[in-house]
Design a protein around this motif. Structure first.
Motif, PDB file in Angstrom:
ATOM      1  N   ARG A  68       0.822  -1.076   8.380  1.00 23.96           N
ATOM      2  CA  ARG A  68      -0.275  -1.549   7.542  1.00 23.96           C
ATOM      3  C   ARG A  68       0.302  -2.082   6.255  1.00 23.96           C
ATOM      4  NH1 ARG A  68      -2.819  -1.800  11.344  1.00 23.96           N
ATOM      5  NH2 ARG A  68      -4.940  -1.187  11.796  1.00 23.96           N
ATOM      6  N   PRO A  69       0.110  -3.356   5.936  1.00 19.99           N
ATOM      7  CA  PRO A  69      -0.534  -4.328   6.805  1.00 19.99           C
ATOM      8  C   PRO A  69       0.395  -4.750   7.933  1.00 19.99           C
ATOM      9  CG  PRO A  69       0.277  -5.397   4.831  1.00 19.99           C
ATOM     10  CD  PRO A  69       0.526  -3.936   4.638  1.00 19.99           C
TER      11      PRO A  69
ATOM     12  N   HIS B 245      -0.602 -20.190   9.428  1.00 18.28           N
ATOM     13  CA  HIS B 245       0.057 -19.276  10.384  1.00 18.28           C
ATOM     14  C   HIS B 245       1.473 -19.757  10.702  1.00 18.28           C
ATOM     15  CE1 HIS B 245      -4.184 -18.101  12.115  1.00 18.28           C
ATOM     16  NE2 HIS B 245      -4.071 -17.908  10.826  1.00 18.28           N
TER      17      HIS B 245
ATOM     18  N   ASP C 222       9.011  -7.373   5.647  1.00 15.77           N
ATOM     19  CA  ASP C 222       7.587  -7.091   5.866  1.00 15.77           C
ATOM     20  C   ASP C 222       6.888  -6.665   4.585  1.00 15.77           C
ATOM     21  OD1 ASP C 222       7.556  -7.416   8.706  1.00 15.77           O
ATOM     22  OD2 ASP C 222       8.658  -5.544   8.865  1.00 15.77           O
ATOM     23  N   PRO C 223       5.592  -6.923   4.497  1.00 15.09           N
ATOM     24  CA  PRO C 223       4.806  -6.245   3.463  1.00 15.09           C
ATOM     25  C   PRO C 223       4.628  -4.783   3.877  1.00 15.09           C
ATOM     26  CG  PRO C 223       3.357  -7.517   4.892  1.00 15.09           C
ATOM     27  CD  PRO C 223       4.763  -7.773   5.361  1.00 15.09           C
ATOM     28  N   ALA C 224       4.333  -3.958   2.930  1.00 14.80           N
ATOM     29  CA  ALA C 224       4.090  -2.534   3.244  1.00 14.80           C
ATOM     30  C   ALA C 224       3.153  -1.968   2.198  1.00 14.80           C
ATOM     31  CB  ALA C 224       5.391  -1.747   3.265  1.00 14.80           C
ATOM     32  N   GLY C 225       2.050  -1.398   2.662  1.00 22.14           N
ATOM     33  CA  GLY C 225       1.081  -0.853   1.722  1.00 22.14           C
ATOM     34  C   GLY C 225       0.635  -1.926   0.751  1.00 22.14           C
ATOM     35  N   THR C 226       0.823  -1.663  -0.514  1.00 15.50           N
ATOM     36  CA  THR C 226       0.425  -2.639  -1.519  1.00 15.50           C
ATOM     37  C   THR C 226       1.579  -3.561  -1.913  1.00 15.50           C
ATOM     38  OG1 THR C 226       0.930  -1.028  -3.241  1.00 15.50           O
ATOM     39  CG2 THR C 226      -1.340  -1.125  -2.472  1.00 15.50           C
TER      40      THR C 226
ATOM     41  N   SER D  70      -4.922  -8.034   1.255  1.00 12.16           N
ATOM     42  CA  SER D  70      -4.718  -9.290   0.547  1.00 12.16           C
ATOM     43  C   SER D  70      -5.797 -10.311   0.900  1.00 12.16           C
ATOM     44  CB  SER D  70      -3.349  -9.875   0.889  1.00 12.16           C
ATOM     45  OG  SER D  70      -3.274 -10.179   2.266  1.00 12.16           O
TER      46      SER D  70
ATOM     47  N   SER E  69       2.461  -7.349  10.385  1.00  9.85           N
ATOM     48  CA  SER E  69       3.307  -8.482   9.997  1.00  9.85           C
ATOM     49  C   SER E  69       2.934  -9.761  10.738  1.00  9.85           C
ATOM     50  CB  SER E  69       4.781  -8.141  10.238  1.00  9.85           C
ATOM     51  OG  SER E  69       4.974  -7.733  11.570  1.00  9.85           O
TER      52      SER E  69
ATOM     53  N   HIS F 277      11.752  -8.371   9.309  1.00 11.84           N
ATOM     54  CA  HIS F 277      11.054  -8.944  10.465  1.00 11.84           C
ATOM     55  C   HIS F 277      11.917  -9.977  11.174  1.00 11.84           C
ATOM     56  CE1 HIS F 277       7.470  -9.409  12.820  1.00 11.84           C
ATOM     57  NE2 HIS F 277       7.545 -10.723  12.709  1.00 11.84           N
TER      58      HIS F 277
ATOM     59  N   PHE G 194      -5.988 -11.992   3.926  1.00 13.26           N
ATOM     60  CA  PHE G 194      -5.549 -13.061   4.824  1.00 13.26           C
ATOM     61  C   PHE G 194      -5.448 -12.613   6.279  1.00 13.26           C
ATOM     62  CE2 PHE G 194      -3.939 -14.194   0.624  1.00 13.26           C
ATOM     63  CZ  PHE G 194      -4.574 -15.410   0.486  1.00 13.26           C
TER      64      PHE G 194
ATOM     65  N   HIS H 140       7.648 -15.349   7.139  1.00 15.14           N
ATOM     66  CA  HIS H 140       7.821 -14.859   8.500  1.00 15.14           C
ATOM     67  C   HIS H 140       9.172 -15.216   9.093  1.00 15.14           C
ATOM     68  CE1 HIS H 140       6.553 -13.600  12.504  1.00 15.14           C
ATOM     69  NE2 HIS H 140       5.548 -13.027  11.888  1.00 15.14           N
TER      70      HIS H 140
ATOM     71  N   ARG I 285     -10.795  -2.875  -3.831  1.00 16.00           N
ATOM     72  CA  ARG I 285     -10.258  -3.883  -4.756  1.00 16.00           C
ATOM     73  C   ARG I 285     -11.395  -4.698  -5.350  1.00 16.00           C
ATOM     74  NH1 ARG I 285      -4.592  -6.312  -2.529  1.00 16.00           N
ATOM     75  NH2 ARG I 285      -3.584  -4.312  -2.191  1.00 16.00           N
TER      76      ARG I 285
ATOM     77  N   ARG J 244       2.030 -15.927   1.979  1.00 18.07           N
ATOM     78  CA  ARG J 244       0.636 -15.497   1.870  1.00 18.07           C
ATOM     79  C   ARG J 244       0.084 -15.303   3.273  1.00 18.07           C
ATOM     80  NH1 ARG J 244      -4.136 -19.183  -0.444  1.00 18.07           N
ATOM     81  NH2 ARG J 244      -3.219 -20.459   1.134  1.00 18.07           N
ATOM     82  N   PRO J 245       0.060 -14.119   3.810  1.00 22.27           N
ATOM     83  CA  PRO J 245       0.454 -12.894   3.123  1.00 22.27           C
ATOM     84  C   PRO J 245       1.919 -12.534   3.328  1.00 22.27           C
ATOM     85  CG  PRO J 245      -0.634 -12.328   5.167  1.00 22.27           C
ATOM     86  CD  PRO J 245      -0.625 -13.838   5.088  1.00 22.27           C
ATOM     87  N   TYR J 246       2.672 -13.325   4.095  1.00 24.72           N
ATOM     88  CA  TYR J 246       4.071 -12.960   4.283  1.00 24.72           C
ATOM     89  C   TYR J 246       4.939 -14.187   4.558  1.00 24.72           C
ATOM     90  CZ  TYR J 246       1.185 -11.823   8.391  1.00 24.72           C
ATOM     91  OH  TYR J 246       0.198 -11.784   9.328  1.00 24.72           O
TER      92      TYR J 246
ATOM     93  N   TRP K  97       3.532 -18.615   6.289  1.00 26.36           N
ATOM     94  CA  TRP K  97       2.239 -18.320   6.905  1.00 26.36           C
ATOM     95  C   TRP K  97       1.151 -19.225   6.302  1.00 26.36           C
ATOM     96  CZ3 TRP K  97       2.841 -15.820  11.262  1.00 26.36           C
ATOM     97  CH2 TRP K  97       1.704 -15.396  11.963  1.00 26.36           C
ATOM     98  N   ASN K  98       0.204 -18.684   5.578  1.00 25.43           N
ATOM     99  CA  ASN K  98      -0.870 -19.557   5.085  1.00 25.43           C
ATOM    100  C   ASN K  98      -0.478 -20.351   3.848  1.00 25.43           C
ATOM    101  OD1 ASN K  98      -2.471 -18.838   7.167  1.00 25.43           O
ATOM    102  ND2 ASN K  98      -3.974 -17.697   5.981  1.00 25.43           N
TER     103      ASN K  98
END
Lengths: 441, 385
Positions: free
Chosen positions: A332-333, B227, B146-150, A248, A335, B128, A250, B180, A212, B176-178, B194-195
Motif C-alpha cells: 500500500r499503495p 500509465h 516503490d512508494p510506501a505509505g505516505t 495520492s 506499484s 520495482h 491516482f 515505473h 486528507r 505521479r504516482p510513481y 506513469w500519469n
C-alpha cells in the motif's frame, strides 16, 4: 508514542464529554439508534449512551494464506462508543474510538477477508473510527438532518460490529464505506428516507491516519431506505469513490451499488438480512471499467432460550493482489494497477452466543463461531491460483471468545440523524437474560 | 508520405511465430522478467509472499534447460534482472522491504556469485525496476523505487564502477504516482512517470551539462491515457534514424486479461516530443519490449496477447486517413500501426494453453519470452517483408 498519547487523550476527552451529564442507559444492556431522539426534544434532558466493548478471541484458521494452519489470539473490536443529544435534542453526537491499532496490529485471521493492505486478515480500524455531529430538525411532514465529521458514508448495510458474528463478512469493503471525512444530509418523510453525502475517497492508510483534506469532496454516495412496516427495512444505494486505495488520488476509482432487506422482530430476538453489493473499479484515464466484484450475503439470528444462534451464507468476489513477504499483507499503495486474479469465495458461518457469565456493569458473553470456506478463481487461467496458494485443502476457521461489554448494546452503526430507523439491538449479539426484552424507541 | 517500402495498403496478416523450445521446468512460483546473454538466460520469480525469492538460470543454446537457481534473501518479489553491458555482472532488483539491488559476478554465467547488495533508506520500500547502462564509459544502475505509505516513489541512480561497493549519486521523488521504469542510452535517460508521462533527461549526452548526479531535463510528453510503464528509444543502425521512442502503457490487468497500448513518440526534437502513432490489441495490453534494431523489428510482451512483432523501420508518423484510428478515450486520430501494415507476427497464441507474457528479448537470432503461467519460451524471429 505520539499515537498512544493521542489515543489516550481522545479517550479522556470522550470520557469528560460524557461524564458530566451522567451515562444514561435506557435499558440495562441495550439501546437502539437515535431515531427516537432524532427530533428536537425541548422538554427532555440530554441523553447519552456509552458502550465499551472488547472481544478476547482465539481463532484457528486451517489452510489459510500460504496453506498455513494458524492459531492466534487477539483483543478484537475494542471500542468506546457514545451517542448522545446536545442542545435540547437539536444535535446529536456519534463517537467511536477503536483500539485495534494497539491490540491487533497484525490484523485478525479472517481467511478470504481483504482491505486496506491486509488479506486473509481483517485490518485494524482507525483509532478515530467515528466522530460525527448531526443537526436535526423538521418542517411539516419532513424530518431532516445534516451531519459532518468522520464516519460512515450513506451506503450499504450496517457495520458488521453490530451484527451477530465476531468475524466480519468478506464483503466489508464492498458493502460499507467507513472512516471517511464527510458531510451528509438525510430527509425522512413517513416511511421513506433519502440520504446523500460527499466525502474524501481515501481510505485510512493506518490506524492513526486521518482523512486528507485535499481529498475531501472528491467522492459521493446516496442511499434510499423504505420502512414498509416496523422492523422491516429496504435499502438501495450507490456510490462513486475516487481512488480509495491510492491516497495520492491516482488509483482506480470505484462505483459501488448495494441493495438489502433487513428484518428484525420487536424485541430483537429474530433478525435477518439479505444483501447484494457490487464494486466496479474504474480506470478514469481510459474511462473504462477495469475490474468488478460482486457479493451476495444472507444472515439470520435468533435467540433460543438463553442461546443466540446465527447463520451466515456469503459469496463474495475478491481481488487478488501481489503479497509482501508477510503473505497476509499487500503493498500500500500498490506499484501499478494490476491484480493477479479474482477469487470467488463462498463462506458458511455458524455462531452461538451463550448467556452472560458475568453480572453488573461489565458483562461477558461467550461465543463460538465456525466458518467453512471455499475459493475458486473466476477465470481458471489466472495468474493467482487459490488451489495452489491455499494448499489445496478446504479452508475453515473456528473461534471462541467473549464479548466483554460495558453499557447498553448499540443497535445500529452506519447511519446518522433521521436516517437511523427505529430498531432494537440484535439479541443474539449477547443480551443477558435478566435484561428486559424491550423494543427500543 | 507513408513509407514507400511498407504499409501503404492497410493491415497485413501477421505470421505465427515459430516456437523453437520451452523451458523444461515450470516453477511453482510465478515467473517474472527474463534476461538473456549468450546462451544463458535468467528468469526471476514474482509475488512469492515469502521472505526469500529465487531466480532461475537456463541454458538456452537449444531447448531452454534449467541449470540452477539462486535464492535471494529478504525479497518477496524479484522484478527486473539485467547484466551490465560487458556481461561481467548480473543485477537483480528486489521488492518490497528490504528493497535493493543484488549484484552477482558472472565470471561463470552458469554460477552467479554474490558480490554485493545495495540498499539504503531510500530504496527500502522496494526497487520495482533496475536498468543498467553506460554513461561516458561508467556503468550506472537506475532504480525506480516503490512508494510506501505516505512516502512518494523515487528515482535512485547508483554508480556501479566498483560493483563491490556501489555508490548512490542521485535521488529524487518523482512520478505521479510513481516512476515505473527507465531507459538509458547515449547519455540520455528516459523516465516512465506513469500519469506524468515521459521525461527525457540529459545525464551526459544531451549537451546541456547534465550528469548522473545532476540530471538536466530536456523535455517531457504526455502520452494518451498516461500509465507510462516502459520505454525503448530506437536507434536504427540501417537507416540511422533515432527519431522514435516506444512507450508502453500498462493499464489494469487481471491476471488473465490486460489493457494498454504502445505509443510511438517522435523525439526528433527532444525538447518537444510528440505522440504520432500507436498500436493496440483488443483485449490485451503491453508489458515489456525488446527491439531487433538491425532488422527494425520491435517485439512486445503482451500478457494474454502473447508476443507481438512490429515493423518499426521508416516513417511511423505519416499515414493516410484510412490508416488512422482514435485511441481509447482520446479524440485525436493517430497513425495506427496495425492499419499501416506494421504488425508482422504474433507469438504463443497457438499453443493450446493460455499464456501471460511478462518479458521478451531478442538475442542472437532468437526471441525469448517469460510466461507468468509457465517459464521461458524460445521462438524464431519474424522476417522483414
Amino acid at each position: 508514542m505520539r499515537i498512544h498519547f493521542s489515543l489516550a487523550l481522545s479517550f479522556v476527552s470522550l470520557a469528560w464529554l460524557v461524564a458530566p451529564r451522567g451515562a444514561y442507559a435506557q435499558r440495562p444492556d441495550e439501546h437502539a439508534g437515535m431515531a427516537g431522539m432524532s427530533m428536537p426534544d425541548s422538554a427532555g434532558p440530554s441523553r447519552w449512551h456509552v458502550m465499551a466493548q472488547a472481544i478476547p478471541v482465539l481463532t484457528h484458521a486451517a489452510h489459510t494464506a500460504g496453506g498455513a494452519d494458524l492459531t492466534e489470539g487477539y483483543l478484537a473490536q475494542s471500542v468506546l462508543m457514545t451517542r448522545g443529544s446536545l442542545w435540547r435534542g437539536h444535535a446529536q453526537l456519534d463517537a467511536t474510538l477503536n483500539g485495534e491499532g494497539l491490540t491487533m496490529t497484525r490484523g485478525e485471521l479472517s481467511t478470504g477477508g481483504f482491505g486496506e493492505g491486509y488479506v486473509d486478515r481483517r485490518h485494524p480500524h482507525a483509532y478515530l473510527h467515528e466522530l460525527v455531529l448531526t443537526g436535526v430538525g423538521s418542517f411539516g411532514p419532513f424530518n431532516y438532518s445534516a451531519s459532518a465529521g468522520r464516519g460512515f458514508a450513506p451506503f450499504g448495510t450496517d457495520d458488521p460490529m453490530m451484527r451477530p458474528f465476531e468475524k466480519y463478512p468478506l464483503n466489508h469493503h464492498l458493502a460499507q464505506i467507513l472512516e471517511r471525512g464527510l458531510i451528509a444530509g438525510a430527509m425522512r418523510v413517513g416511511p421513506a428516507i433519502v440520504e446523500g453525502a460527499t466525502f474524501g475517497g481515501d481510505e485510512p492508510t493506518s490506524p492513526s491516519a486521518m482523512p486528507r483534506l485535499r481529498r475531501f469532496g472528491d467522492s459521493w454516495s446516496m442511499r434510499a431506505t423504505l420502512l414498509p412496516r416496523p422492523g422491516t427495512e429496504l435499502q438501495a444505494s450507490y456510490a462513486r469513490i475516487e481512488s480509495p486505495e491510492q491516497a495520492s488520488g491516482f488509483g482506480l476509482d470505484q462505483r459501488k451499488r448495494s441493495a438489502s432487506v433487513r428484518m428484525i422482530s420487536r424485541d430483537g430476538s429474530r433478525y435477518a438480512l439479505a444483501e447484494w453489493a457490487s464494486t466496479a473499479e474504474w480506470d478514469g484515464d481510459r474511462n473504462v471499467e477495469a475490474f468488478a466484484y460482486e457479493s451476495a450475503l444472507a444472515e439470520a439470528a435468533a435467540t433460543v432460550g438463553p442461546i443466540g444462534v446465527a447463520v451466515r451464507l456469503e459469496q463474495t468476489g475478491r481481488p487478488e493482489e501481489e503479497r509482501l513477504a508477510d503473505p497476509f499483507r499487500t503493498p500500500r499503495p500498490a506499484s501499478d494497477l494490476a491484480i493477479t486474479g479474482i477469487t470467488r469465495w463462498r463462506v458458511g458461518t455458524l455462531a452461538l452466543t451463550l448467556p452472560s457469565v458475568t453480572h453488573g456493569a461489565v458483562r461477558g458473553y461467550p461465543f463460538v463461531e465456525l466458518a467453512r470456506l471455499s475459493a475458486r478463481s473466476t477465470v481458471a487461467t489466472s495468474v493467482f491460483s487459490p488451489e495452489r496458494f491455499y494448499g489445496g485443502g478446504s479452508p475453515w476457521m473456528g473461534s471462541i471468545g467473549f464479548r466483554v461489554r460495558y453499557g447498553p448494546l448499540h443497535a445500529r452503526m452506519g447511519r446518522y440523524g433521521v436516517a437511523l430507523a427505529d430498531s432494537p439491538a440484535i439479541r443474539a449479539l449477547g443480551v443477558s437474560a435478566d435484561a428486559p426484552h424491550a423494543h427500543q424507541h | 508520405m507513408p513509407d514507400p517500402n511498407l504499409g501503404t495498403g492497410g493491415p497485413r496478416t501477421p505470421v505465427t511465430m515459430s516456437v523453437l523450445g520451452v523451458g523444461d521446468f515450470v516453477p511453482r512460483r510465478t515467473t517474472g522478467e527474463l534476461f538473456v546473454r549468450g546462451n544463458i538466460a535468467y528468469t526471476t520469480t514474482w509475488n512469492n509472499g515469502t521472505a526469500s525469492s529465487p531466480f532461475y538460470i537456463w541454458d538456452v543454446s537449444g531447448d531452454p534447460t534449467l541449470i540452477d537457481s539462486v535464492r535471494v534473501a529478504n525479497a518477496s518479489t524479484l522484478g527486473d534482472i539485467v547484466t551490465t553491458p560487458d556481461g561481467a555482472y548480473l543485477v537483480v532488483a528486489t521488492e518490497y522491504s528490504q528493497g535493493s539491488i543484488v549484484i552477482y559476478s558472472l565470471a561463470d554465467p552458469r554460477k552467479p556469485q554474490l558480490v554485493s547488495r545495495f540498499s539504503n533508506a531510500e530504496t527500502f520500500a522496494g526497487v520495482h525496476t533496475a536498468e543498467v547502462g553506460l554513461v561516458n564509459g561508467k556503468p550506472y544502475a537506475f532504480l525506480s523505487v516503490d512508494p510506501a505509505g505516505t512516502l512518494a516513489a523515487k528515482l535512485v541512480i547508483v554508480d556501479l564502477s566498483n560493483p563491490a561497493a556501489p555508490q548512490q549519486v542521485f535521488s529524487k521523488f518523482i512520478g505521479r504516482p510513481y516512476v515505473h521504469d527507465t531507459f538509458v542510452r547515449d547519455g540520455l535517460l528516459f523516465l516512465g512517470l506513469w500519469n506524468d508521462g515521459v521525461a527525457i533527461w540529459d545525464i551526459g549526452g544531451g549537451g546541456k551539462g547534465g550528469t548522473p548526479s545532476s540530471p538536466v531535463e530536456l523535455g517531457r510528453v504526455q502520452t494518451v491515457n498516461g500509465h507510462v510503464h516502459n520505454i525503448w528509444w530506437l536507434k536504427d543502425p540501417v537507416t540511422g534514424s533515432n527519431r522514435y521512442a516506444f512507450i508502453g502503457e500498462e493499464s489494469p490487468a487481471t491476471g488473465s486479461s490486460s489493457a494498454g497500448d504502445i505509443h510511438v513518440v517522435d523525439v526528433s526534437n527532444m525538447s518537444a516530443p510528440r505522440e504520432v502513432a500507436f498500436y493496440t490489441v483488443p483485449g490485451a495490453g503491453t508489458h515489456n519490449f525488446s527491439v531487433d534494431e538491425p532488422n527494425g523489428i520491435l517485439y512486445a510482451a503482451y500478457y494474454n496477447g502473447g508476443v507481438r512483432a512490429l515493423d518499426v523501420r521508416g516513417d511511423l508518423g505519416t499515414c493516410t486517413d484510412a490508416q488512422k484510428s482514435t485511441p481509447t478515450n482520446s479524440t485525436t486520430p493517430l497513425c495506427d500501426l496495425t492499419k499501416m501494415g506494421r504488425e508482422l507476427g504474433i507469438g504463443l497464441l497457438d499453443r493450446g494453453n493460455p499464456v501471460y507474457i511478462w518479458g521478451v528479448q531478442y538475442v542472437n537470432g532468437s526471441v525469448f519470452a517469460s510466461d507468468m503461467l509457465g517459464s521461458i519460451w524460445k521462438m524464431r524471429p519474424v522476417s522483414r517483408p
